[in-house]
Write a protein that holds these residues in place. Structure first.
Motif, PDB file in Angstrom:
ATOM      1  N   ASP A  63       0.839  -1.207   0.000  1.00 35.37           N
ATOM      2  CA  ASP A  63       0.000   0.000   0.000  1.00 35.37           C
ATOM      3  C   ASP A  63       0.870   1.252   0.000  1.00 35.37           C
ATOM      4  N   ARG A  64       1.690   1.372  -1.034  1.00 43.45           N
ATOM      5  CA  ARG A  64       2.658   2.462  -1.121  1.00 43.45           C
ATOM      6  C   ARG A  64       1.986   3.805  -1.318  1.00 43.45           C
ATOM      7  N   LEU A  65       0.898   3.833  -2.057  1.00 44.35           N
ATOM      8  CA  LEU A  65       0.219   5.101  -2.316  1.00 44.35           C
ATOM      9  C   LEU A  65      -0.313   5.702  -1.023  1.00 44.35           C
ATOM     10  N   ALA A  66      -0.937   4.885  -0.187  1.00 45.36           N
ATOM     11  CA  ALA A  66      -1.460   5.381   1.091  1.00 45.36           C
ATOM     12  C   ALA A  66      -0.324   5.818   2.005  1.00 45.36           C
ATOM     13  N   PHE A  92      -3.660   9.112   0.968  1.00 42.23           N
ATOM     14  CA  PHE A  92      -4.896   8.803   0.260  1.00 42.23           C
ATOM     15  C   PHE A  92      -5.151   7.303   0.305  1.00 42.23           C
ATOM     16  N   THR A  93      -6.355   6.907   0.757  1.00 44.75           N
ATOM     17  CA  THR A  93      -6.654   5.499   0.972  1.00 44.75           C
ATOM     18  C   THR A  93      -7.686   4.944   0.013  1.00 44.75           C
ATOM     19  N   GLY A  94      -8.018   5.669  -1.057  1.00 43.77           N
ATOM     20  CA  GLY A  94      -8.984   5.162  -2.021  1.00 43.77           C
ATOM     21  C   GLY A  94      -8.492   3.914  -2.718  1.00 43.77           C
ATOM     22  N   SER A  95      -9.416   3.186  -3.341  1.00 52.63           N
ATOM     23  CA  SER A  95      -9.085   1.898  -3.959  1.00 52.63           C
ATOM     24  C   SER A  95      -8.588   2.037  -5.386  1.00 52.63           C
ATOM     25  N   ALA A  96      -8.498   3.247  -5.911  1.00 55.66           N
ATOM     26  CA  ALA A  96      -7.989   3.472  -7.267  1.00 55.66           C
ATOM     27  C   ALA A  96      -7.294   4.821  -7.304  1.00 55.66           C
ATOM     28  N   ARG A 156     -15.086   9.413  -7.655  1.00 54.99           N
ATOM     29  CA  ARG A 156     -15.520   8.872  -6.364  1.00 54.99           C
ATOM     30  C   ARG A 156     -14.773   9.488  -5.195  1.00 54.99           C
ATOM     31  N   TYR A 157     -13.557  10.004  -5.464  1.00 54.08           N
ATOM     32  CA  TYR A 157     -12.662  10.369  -4.366  1.00 54.08           C
ATOM     33  C   TYR A 157     -12.316  11.853  -4.335  1.00 54.08           C
ATOM     34  N   ARG A 158     -13.015  12.686  -5.090  1.00 52.52           N
ATOM     35  CA  ARG A 158     -12.656  14.104  -5.171  1.00 52.52           C
ATOM     36  C   ARG A 158     -12.868  14.823  -3.841  1.00 52.52           C
ATOM     37  N   THR A 159     -13.845  14.379  -3.076  1.00 52.26           N
ATOM     38  CA  THR A 159     -14.059  14.962  -1.751  1.00 52.26           C
ATOM     39  C   THR A 159     -13.105  14.344  -0.735  1.00 52.26           C
ATOM     40  N   GLN A 160     -12.944  13.025  -0.794  1.00 54.17           N
ATOM     41  CA  GLN A 160     -12.111  12.314   0.177  1.00 54.17           C
ATOM     42  C   GLN A 160     -10.665  12.778   0.136  1.00 54.17           C
ATOM     43  N   VAL A 161     -10.117  12.981  -1.066  1.00 49.69           N
ATOM     44  CA  VAL A 161      -8.695  13.293  -1.188  1.00 49.69           C
ATOM     45  C   VAL A 161      -8.352  14.621  -0.520  1.00 49.69           C
ATOM     46  N   LYS A 162      -9.289  15.549  -0.501  1.00 47.74           N
ATOM     47  CA  LYS A 162      -9.030  16.859   0.107  1.00 47.74           C
ATOM     48  C   LYS A 162      -8.703  16.732   1.587  1.00 47.74           C
ATOM     49  N   ALA A 163      -9.324  15.770   2.254  1.00 47.68           N
ATOM     50  CA  ALA A 163      -9.123  15.612   3.692  1.00 47.68           C
ATOM     51  C   ALA A 163      -7.912  14.743   4.018  1.00 47.68           C
ATOM     52  N   GLN A 164      -7.411  13.986   3.028  1.00 48.94           N
ATOM     53  CA  GLN A 164      -6.394  12.992   3.349  1.00 48.94           C
ATOM     54  C   GLN A 164      -4.972  13.379   2.958  1.00 48.94           C
ATOM     55  N   VAL A 165      -4.795  14.307   2.019  1.00 49.82           N
ATOM     56  CA  VAL A 165      -3.430  14.606   1.571  1.00 49.82           C
ATOM     57  C   VAL A 165      -3.034  16.019   1.974  1.00 49.82           C
ATOM     58  N   ALA A 166      -1.735  16.211   2.135  1.00 47.81           N
ATOM     59  CA  ALA A 166      -1.201  17.529   2.488  1.00 47.81           C
ATOM     60  C   ALA A 166      -1.187  18.435   1.265  1.00 47.81           C
ATOM     61  N   ALA A 167      -0.973  19.736   1.525  1.00 48.52           N
ATOM     62  CA  ALA A 167      -0.994  20.722   0.444  1.00 48.52           C
ATOM     63  C   ALA A 167       0.127  20.502  -0.564  1.00 48.52           C
ATOM     64  N   GLU A 168       1.160  19.767  -0.179  1.00 48.51           N
ATOM     65  CA  GLU A 168       2.270  19.484  -1.103  1.00 48.51           C
ATOM     66  C   GLU A 168       1.866  18.551  -2.237  1.00 48.51           C
ATOM     67  N   PHE A 169       0.727  17.885  -2.083  1.00 45.34           N
ATOM     68  CA  PHE A 169       0.209  17.007  -3.132  1.00 45.34           C
ATOM     69  C   PHE A 169      -0.923  17.720  -3.866  1.00 45.34           C
ATOM     70  N   THR A 170      -0.937  17.596  -5.182  1.00 44.76           N
ATOM     71  CA  THR A 170      -1.938  18.270  -6.012  1.00 44.76           C
ATOM     72  C   THR A 170      -2.929  17.251  -6.569  1.00 44.76           C
ATOM     73  N   PRO A 171      -4.202  17.277  -6.155  1.00 42.30           N
ATOM     74  CA  PRO A 171      -5.186  16.367  -6.747  1.00 42.30           C
ATOM     75  C   PRO A 171      -5.366  16.659  -8.239  1.00 42.30           C
ATOM     76  N   VAL A 172      -5.414  15.594  -9.036  1.00 43.57           N
ATOM     77  CA  VAL A 172      -5.580  15.715 -10.485  1.00 43.57           C
ATOM     78  C   VAL A 172      -6.823  14.919 -10.886  1.00 43.57           C
ATOM     79  N   MET A 222     -18.175   9.403  -0.920  1.00 38.97           N
ATOM     80  CA  MET A 222     -18.722   8.142  -1.434  1.00 38.97           C
ATOM     81  C   MET A 222     -18.145   6.913  -0.756  1.00 38.97           C
ATOM     82  N   HIS A 223     -16.840   6.921  -0.515  1.00 35.96           N
ATOM     83  CA  HIS A 223     -16.196   5.775   0.134  1.00 35.96           C
ATOM     84  C   HIS A 223     -15.695   6.173   1.523  1.00 35.96           C
ATOM     85  N   TYR A 224     -16.528   6.903   2.237  1.00 37.56           N
ATOM     86  CA  TYR A 224     -16.183   7.378   3.575  1.00 37.56           C
ATOM     87  C   TYR A 224     -15.871   6.215   4.506  1.00 37.56           C
ATOM     88  N   ARG A 225     -14.894   6.452   5.349  1.00 33.53           N
ATOM     89  CA  ARG A 225     -14.542   5.465   6.358  1.00 33.53           C
ATOM     90  C   ARG A 225     -14.325   6.197   7.681  1.00 33.53           C
TER      91      ARG A 225
END
Length: 596
Positions: free
Chosen positions: A51-54, A59-63, A80-96, A376-379
């Motif tokens: 689980d290198r990505l997490a 970010f803990t999404g499945s894709a 599916r993860y556009r909302t989730q990623v905002k809460a899980q990654v630091a500002a140094e990472f850019t969601p695409v 959507m995939h809240y945990r």
């Protein structure tokens, strides 16, 4: 027991790990490195070791995947993860936004002067790399296989899983592995192919009627397999996992350590079938000219369940539905504001575990109330655990791994009096779910041809959702199983025996979420009474039985046929589940399934 280890990373852990990875770029002479969600088996689910990505991003999404360059790190995530990623990654990472923005197009923008981006050839498929390289033609940007840089810096990386495998009983499998091997070997012979490479654990586990515990919530044993045209199999799996399975596997299944896999791949005589969507790049490279592209030979036969698998799944769903109803009755008796999401999760899992056939839950239970339901995939975590307050909705998505079947069901529930806008949206979601459940369609159509049926009521109101309408489900295997899907991008024709979810939804960020899900099995449709069917048709048989919250239904938004379906479905729920629940829950169930 399943391996329960998992990787979690707080947002603040990401920046120092990112800096360490960038230092490795300099050592390797690279301008970037790709960190996918995938492991060497290319399945959706990964062990903690992989689980290198997490670990890197949080970010803990499945894709998804991360492309780390010297001055930017893009985290590629789908809708599916556009909302989730905002809460899980630091500002140094850019969601695409992906796949709207492809890796190749993003690299062209970020590396205008060219450069070299490394990747681990075990963790990407030929299809993925070929698509990116095609986009990068003429840019001076190259993709280069290299060592895994994350493994270089992950000092406390968990060990690879080594859980014991076990026999999947014939009463649930419905077919011996000898019969399966011979049936699939014929397809190789007919195609003039000598062998097929199988890297997906659920494929060779299904083929050999074994199950494992290398992935939390998924009963699979990691390994690789080669199926030959004489119906023999070379299985590459750690010896410790196979202890005691010699008699079951027999002499036609030859066992080897995983380290011998690539060496034997190189000795195979052409042509050898390789699935470019699931095999690692390194396998295709070792096969070189001996490789011919073709689908995993297990994928379609595994998807088309036999009578024993369907019968087992139906029985598992009845017991699972009873457990869910016990939870729903309990929850209805709790005052608003008195219960938290984690309490709901614990109560539901306790209800399921009263069934001795339960091996594990089939995925981490989603119990999202209020704004959490819009993820959507809240945990739920200690930090996000919320009380179920008056006027909120809760999305409860859960399932079980039983010896006779895998379940997955979602219900959205009202806490007190629901807002009018949520009630209207819920009814549109329900109308879409019912429309799909009632559908008859011609043989030969794929998920992409019919998926819109489940979205139409929402579309008419200018609403939609960012996940597929449904996914395939295994038989005591992965809760997400291909190749069939109810998706606008799925071109796999639906066939009798396939089990899929039917789960339309609606999500309003910061406010509420809605999803309703049943599992369905594809059946050959009987001729219509007095009809004039001029072609073969298919239809659905519903497997899931639990009430749909009547408090959230605006009857004026349902047509007469949809209302008839709902009342008939609720009558079946009362009939099938009523005898299986406690007397107190039976009283609740009678009220919850009363006709509208």
């Amino acid at each position: 027991m399943f391996q329960s280890f998992e990787v979690t990373a707080r947002p603040e852990q990401g920046p120092p790990r990112l800096s360490a990875l960038r230092a490795e770029l300099g050592v390797e002479g690279l301008d970037g490195f790709l960190v996918p969600r995938a492991d060497a088996h290319q399945g959706e689910y990964v062990a903690a070791h992989d689980d290198r990505l997490a670990w890197l991003t949080g970010f803990t999404g499945s894709a998804g995947f991360c492309a780390v360059l010297r001055d930017v790190a893009g985290v590629f995530i789908d809708g599916r993860y556009r909302t989730q990623v905002k809460a899980q990654v630091a500002a140094e990472f850019t969601p695409v936004p992906w796949p709207e923005v492809s890796l190749g197009d993003w690299l062209k923008e970020q590396l205008p002067a060219g450069g070299t981006v490394g990747f681990d050839a075990w963790l990407h498929t030929p299809d993925q790399i070929a698509q990116a390289e095609e986009t990068l033609k003429g840019t001076g940007i190259t993709l280069r296989p290299c060592v895994n840089l994350v493994d270089h810096i992950w000092e406390d990386q968990p060990a690879p899983p080594m859980a014991a495998a076990k026999v999947h009983p014939l009463e649930f499998a419905g077919e011996t592995h000898e019969e399966k091997r011979k049936r699939l070997a014929l397809t190789l012979q007919e195609a003039g192919q000598k062998a097929a490479v199988i890297t997906l654990p659920d494929s060779h586990n299904w083929l050999l009627n074994i199950r494992g515990a290398d992935i939390a919530r998924n009963p699979v044993a990691h390994g690789f397999a080669l199926l030959h045209d004489d119906a023999t199999v070379d299985l590459f799996m750690a010896t410790a996992k196979l202890d005691g399975l010699e008699d079951h596997l027999g002499p036609e299944v030859r066992c080897h350590p995983p380290e011998a896999f690539l060496d034997m791949v190189q000795t195979l005589k052409a042509p050898v079938r390789v699935d470019k969507q699931t095999a690692p790049v390194i396998v295709a490279d070792r096969l070189a000219d001996a490789a011919v592209w073709g689908a995993d030979p297990c994928a379609l036969p595994k998807a088309c369940k036999n009578a024993a698998e369907i019968r087992g799944s139906a029985q598992a769903h009845l017991r699972d539905g009873a457990a869910l109803c016990e939870l729903l009755a309990w929850l209805d008796a709790q005052p608003a504001g008195s219960v938290t999401e984690t309490q709901v999760v614990g109560q539901l899992e306790a209800a399921r575990r009263k069934d001795n056939a339960l091996q594990d839950i089939s995925f981490e239970t989603i119990a999202g109330t209020g704004p959490n339901g819009a993820i959507m995939h809240y945990r739920v975590t200690e930090e996000t655990d919320s009380r179920l307050e008056e006027g909120q909705l809760i999305v409860l998505d859960s399932g079980g791994q039983y010896l006779d079947g895998t379940t997955d069901i979602t219900r959205t529930l009202a806490i007190g009096t629901p807002p009018a806008e949520a009630k209207a949206a819920f009814t549109r979601v329900l109308a879409g779910m019912i429309a799909m459940s009632r559908l008859r369609w011609p043989v030969g159509l794929a998920g992409c041809h019919i998926e819109a049926i489940g979205r139409m009521p929402l579309w008419l109101a200018g609403q939609d959702f960012d996940h597929g309408l449904g996914h395939g489900v295994g038989a005591y295997l992965s809760v997400h199983e291909g190749p069939q899907r109810l998706s606008r991008i799925s071109q796999v024709p639906l066939q009798a025996g396939m089990i899929l979810s039917n789960e339309p939804g609606y999500y309003r960020e910061g406010a509420f979420g809605i999803r309703i899900e049943n599992l369905l099995v594809v059946r050959t449709a009987p001729a219509l009474a007095g009809g004039d069917d001029h072609r073969a048709m298919l239809h659905w048989e519903t497997l899931s039985f639990a009430p749909i919250d009547r408090r959230l239904i605006d009857v004026s938004l349902l047509d007469a046929e949809a209302l008839d379906w709902l009342n008939s479905y609720h009558a079946l729920v009362a009939e099938k589940i009523g005898p299986r629940v406690s007397p107190e829950t039976k009283l609740w169930l009678d009220d919850a399934t009363a006709p509208l």
